[in-house]
Write a protein that holds these residues in place. Sequence first.
Motif, short mmCIF file in Angstrom:
data_model
loop_
_atom_site.label_atom_id
_atom_site.label_comp_id
_atom_site.label_asym_id
_atom_site.label_seq_id
_atom_site.Cartn_x
_atom_site.Cartn_y
_atom_site.Cartn_z
N ARG B 45 4.71 -17.33 -9.19
CA ARG B 45 3.26 -17.11 -8.56
C ARG B 45 2.89 -18.18 -7.57
NH1 ARG B 45 -0.28 -14.49 -11.26
NH2 ARG B 45 -2.09 -15.78 -10.75
N LEU B 77 6.38 -9.33 -4.23
CA LEU B 77 6.61 -9.58 -5.69
C LEU B 77 6.52 -8.29 -6.52
CD1 LEU B 77 6.28 -11.49 -8.17
CD2 LEU B 77 4.11 -11.80 -7.73
N PHE B 79 5.78 -6.91 -9.89
CA PHE B 79 4.88 -7.47 -11.24
C PHE B 79 5.63 -7.20 -12.54
CE2 PHE B 79 1.98 -8.23 -8.16
CZ PHE B 79 1.27 -9.42 -8.52
N ASP B 81 4.26 -5.65 -15.33
CA ASP B 81 4.19 -4.31 -15.70
C ASP B 81 3.74 -3.46 -14.45
OD1 ASP B 81 2.00 -5.76 -15.83
OD2 ASP B 81 1.29 -5.67 -17.72
N GLN B 83 2.04 -2.73 -12.25
CA GLN B 83 0.77 -2.97 -11.55
C GLN B 83 0.57 -1.94 -10.37
OE1 GLN B 83 -1.92 -4.61 -12.59
NE2 GLN B 83 -0.53 -5.62 -14.34
N LEU B 84 0.92 -0.69 -10.65
CA LEU B 84 0.79 0.26 -9.58
C LEU B 84 -0.91 0.44 -9.53
CD1 LEU B 84 3.70 2.67 -10.51
CD2 LEU B 84 3.80 1.04 -8.86
N PHE B 85 -1.23 0.74 -8.41
CA PHE B 85 -2.75 1.27 -7.94
C PHE B 85 -2.78 2.67 -8.79
CE2 PHE B 85 -1.69 -1.28 -4.43
CZ PHE B 85 -2.14 -2.74 -4.88
N PRO B 86 -3.70 2.73 -10.01
CA PRO B 86 -3.96 3.91 -10.42
C PRO B 86 -4.48 5.00 -9.71
CG PRO B 86 -5.40 2.20 -11.22
CD PRO B 86 -4.50 1.47 -10.47
N GLN B 87 -5.35 4.60 -8.78
CA GLN B 87 -6.00 5.66 -7.95
C GLN B 87 -5.31 6.25 -6.88
OE1 GLN B 87 -6.65 2.59 -8.37
NE2 GLN B 87 -7.67 1.93 -6.19
N ARG B 88 -4.10 5.65 -6.63
CA ARG B 88 -3.39 6.48 -5.44
C ARG B 88 -2.19 7.12 -6.22
NH1 ARG B 88 -5.34 3.46 -1.44
NH2 ARG B 88 -6.76 1.65 -2.02
N PHE B 96 1.23 1.32 0.74
CA PHE B 96 0.05 0.40 0.85
C PHE B 96 0.48 -0.82 1.76
CE2 PHE B 96 -2.51 -3.13 -0.82
CZ PHE B 96 -3.78 -2.41 -1.00
N GLY B 97 1.61 -1.54 1.31
CA GLY B 97 1.82 -2.79 2.13
C GLY B 97 1.88 -2.43 3.77
N ARG B 144 7.55 -0.01 -3.49
CA ARG B 144 6.31 -0.50 -3.01
C ARG B 144 6.67 -1.88 -2.53
NH1 ARG B 144 0.83 -1.45 -6.38
NH2 ARG B 144 2.14 -3.36 -7.38
N ALA B 145 7.28 -2.76 -3.38
CA ALA B 145 7.80 -4.09 -2.83
C ALA B 145 8.58 -4.12 -1.61
CB ALA B 145 8.23 -4.96 -4.09
#
Lengths: 536, 343
Positions: B45, B77, B79, B81, B83-88, B96-97, B144-145
Motif C-alpha cells: 500500500r 496492484l 488486490f 480478493d 476487487q473487480l468492479f461489479p457493475q462492469r 478501466f485503466g 486489468r492490472a
Amino acid sequence: MAVPVAFFAVFFAYPVAAIVARGLKTDGQWRSGRIADVLTQSDIRHVLWFTTWQALASTALTLLIALPGAYVFARFDFRGKQVLRAVVTVPFVLPTVVVGTAFLALVGRGGLLDELWGVRLDTTVWAILLAHVFFNYAVVVRTVGGLWSQLDPRQEEAARMLGASRFAAWRKVTLPALSPAVAAAALMVFLFTFTSFGVVQILGGPTFSTLEVEIYRQTSQIFDLATAAVLTLIQFAAVGAILAVHAGTVRRRETALRLVAPETTARRPRGAGQWALLGGVLASVAVLLVLPLGVLVQRSLDTPGGHGFAYYRALASDDGGAFLVAPVTAIGTSLEYALAATAIAVVIGGLAAAALTRRDAGRLVRGFDALLMLPLGVSAVTVGFGFLVALDEPPLDLRSSWILVPLAQALVGVPFVVRTMLPVLRAVDGRLREAAAVLGASPWRVWREVDLPMVRRALLIAAGFAFAVSLGEFGATVFIARPDNPTLPVAVARLLGRAGDLNYGQAMALSTILMVVCAVALLLLERVRTDRTGEF
Amino acid sequence: MLELAGATVRFGARAALDAIGLDVAEHEIVSVLGPSGSGKSTLLRVVAGLQALDAGRVCLDGRDLGGVPAHKRGVGLMFQDHQLFPQRDVGGNVAFGLRMHGAPRGEQASRVRELLELVGLPGAASRPVGELSGGEQQRVALARALAPRPRLLMLDEPLGQLDRSLRERLVVELRQLFGELGTTVLAVTHDQGEAFALADRVVVMRDGRIAQSGTPLEVWQRPADAFVARFLGFDNVVEATVSGEAADTPWGKLPVPQGSRQGAGTLLVRPAGVRLVDRADGLRCTVAARTFRGTHVAVQLQPDGAPRLEAACALRDAPAPGDVVGVAFDAAEIAVLGGPGGA
C-alpha cells in the motif's frame, strides 16, 4: 464538506439563533431570567408534560402495534407482500396535514365513526395517538423488520441445538441482536411525535398542545417572542439529547452481526398460530392505515348533492376568501417548490454523505452526521419564522424571493437524503475505490466511476423522499409561503380553519390530491428500492 | 528500480513498517513472505500510494514518490480478493485503466482482446464479472492490472482464495507470463510454497522488519533464524552449543556440517535428516503420531525428556503410533542458524 456546513450555518443555525436572540435579548443584554419565568408558568408546564407523555404513549403504542408487523414482514412470505410493504410506507411520507384531516374525517365531528356509532375521538387524546401510530408504523417496520429479515435464522437453530427452547432461543439470540434496532426505531418515533405539529394542530383542538404547537401559538397569535424563544431552546435541548442517544444506538447497531439475504429467511406461514398472526397484522394495517385514507377519499367525494366531484371543481374557482387565488393553483406551486427543494436537498445531502464516508473523516465530521438530523427535530415553526426575521437584510434579503420556501423545505429533506445515502456509500468497499485509483483514476473520476453507479438507485430514492417530505412540509412553510402562493398543506390548513361544508369538502379534496401525489412518488420509488437503503 | 529506504508506517504505537530498506531490480520478481500482521500488505500500500509514510522514502526509477497520489504513480496492484468492479463486464474491467489514461477506443479494444488472450480467457469481454469462477476472476484482475502497462506490478496474496490444485497451476503460469513480459513484480503472500515457486527472490518479514532476504534456495536451505525456520514449517528447532563438528542439544550430541558457526546458537534439523534406526542404536523415541503427506509420512517422535522431533519416512517404512524406535541424525540436513533461538 464546506458547502453543506455553509448551507446549514446560513439557513439553519443563523435563523434559529436570530429568533432566539430576538426573544431573549433586550437592549443588547441577554435576559436568561426569562427562562425561569416561562418555566414556572403552569400552562407552559402543562404543555411540557403533555408533549412528553403523549410522545411516550405514542411510541409505546406504535411499538406494540408495529412490532408484530415487523416480524410478519421479516419472516413470512405471502402474496402481495411487496404491495403491502409499499402501502404501509405511504403514511410516512404523507403530509401531517393530510393525516390530521384523514383522522378528522374518521373520528371527528360528522366523521365516519360519529355517523355509525356516534363515537367521537377528536376531543380525546386517542385521535392524536392513533394518528401518530398511523404515521410511524413504517418507521418501525422498516428499521426493525429490515434488520430482522437479514438475521440468520441458523443462529437461532444453533441455540436450539444447544438445548434452548424456541422462546429461549428467540430471547437469547434474536432479541439482543434486534434490540438496538428497536431502540433506534423507538427513538425516531419519539422524536417525530415529540415535535409533532400538523397532527396536533388539527386534532388537538384547544385542549391539547405540544411544544411545537405552543411555539406556533406564541409566535403567530400571541406575539410573545420571549416565551417562544425559551420553548425553542427547550425543544432544542430535548431533541439534541434524543439524537445523542440515537447516535449511540446506531453505533451499537453497527456491531458485527451475521447478516444474510432477506429472501432466504422468509417462508410461508405454517399452523393456525402463524396464520392468525398474519391475519391480525393485516387487519391492523387495514383499520389503522388504509381505513383513514379511504375515509378521506370518500369524504372528498361526499357532497350535499350525493357523491360527485363538486368539491374538486370548487377548488378551481376563486373564492375570494382566505385565498387570493383558486386553491387549485396551490398544486402547481407546491410541485415547483418541492422540485426546487429536492434539488437543493440532494446536492447538499449528497455532498454531506460523500464527505461523511471519506475514510479520513475526522471526529468533527462524524459529529456533523448527528447534527444533520437536527432539522428533523428542531421546531420547523422557529426555522420558518427565523427565515423571516434573519434573512431580510442585504446581502441575504430573500424575504420576497420565492426560493425561501424551497430552502426551508430542503432543510427537512437533507436528513433523509443523508440517511438514505450513507449506508449505501458506506457499503461500497473502500478497496474498490483504491483499485480504481491505482488504475489511474483521480479522486473525482473514482467517485464518478465507482461510487455513482452504485448509489444511483439510492440517490433516486433519496430524491423521492426529499420530494415527498418537501411537498408535505407544513411548520416552516406556513410562515413563509406568501398568501397569494400557498402550498398544498397550507391551503388545506386554511380551508379547515374556516367554517362550512364547502370548505371542509375542499380540504378533503385537496388532501386527497396531496396524498395521491405523495403515494405515486413513493410507489415509483418502491420499484427501484434496494434492500440496503437506510432507515426510511 | 524500486527502492525503499527507512520506510516506516506507524498505526498508533505499533510500527507496521519499521525502517524497511528494499530494492527491486528491473525484471525481478520479488515475493514478500510473512505471517498476517507482519506488515507485508502495508508495504504494498505504501508503494501504491494508498498509505502515507511516517518516515523514509519510496523511489521508482530514481524518482521520489513522496507526495505523488496513487493514480499518478503508474504502478499496478492486484488486490487480495480482486476487487473487480461489479457493475462492469469483463471487458469494462480490463479497459478501466486504459480509459483512465485516455487511450483511444480502438486501442482499448485491441488491448483488452490481447490481454484476455494472454490470461487464457479469449472472448470473455462481454461476460458479467459476477458469473466468473474464482480462477477466472483472478485472471481478469491480472489482465486489468497489466492493461495500462505499469512500471511495477504488485500482487497482494494473488492466489490466496483459490483451491490448492488451481493455485499450483496458476503460479507456474504466472511465473512464465511475467518472464515473457519482462514485468517487474512485487508480490506478497503468506504461503511459502507460492512465494518460492513464483519469485527470483524471497523477502521474509516479521513485525514490520525484514527477517531475511535471498533466493528461494538460500532461504529454504539456511533460514536466518528460528522465526524464519518455524515460519517455513520446520518444527525441529532447538537451542544448541556448537563446538567443532558436533552440537550439544536436548536430543544429545548431533553432527553439524563443516564450518558451522561455533558457540551457542540455534539448530535446525530438517525432517529428512531424522533417520529411523534400530531401537538399540541412537536416540530412543516413542512414535506419538503420524501424518500422511502424499510423498512421505511425517512421524512425530517423543524422546524421553526432550522436545518432540519430526521425521520424514518413506511410506512403507513408517512405524505405527506407540512403536519404540531409535533415531540417528544426518549432518547434511542440519543447519546452524544465526541469532538466538526460541521464538
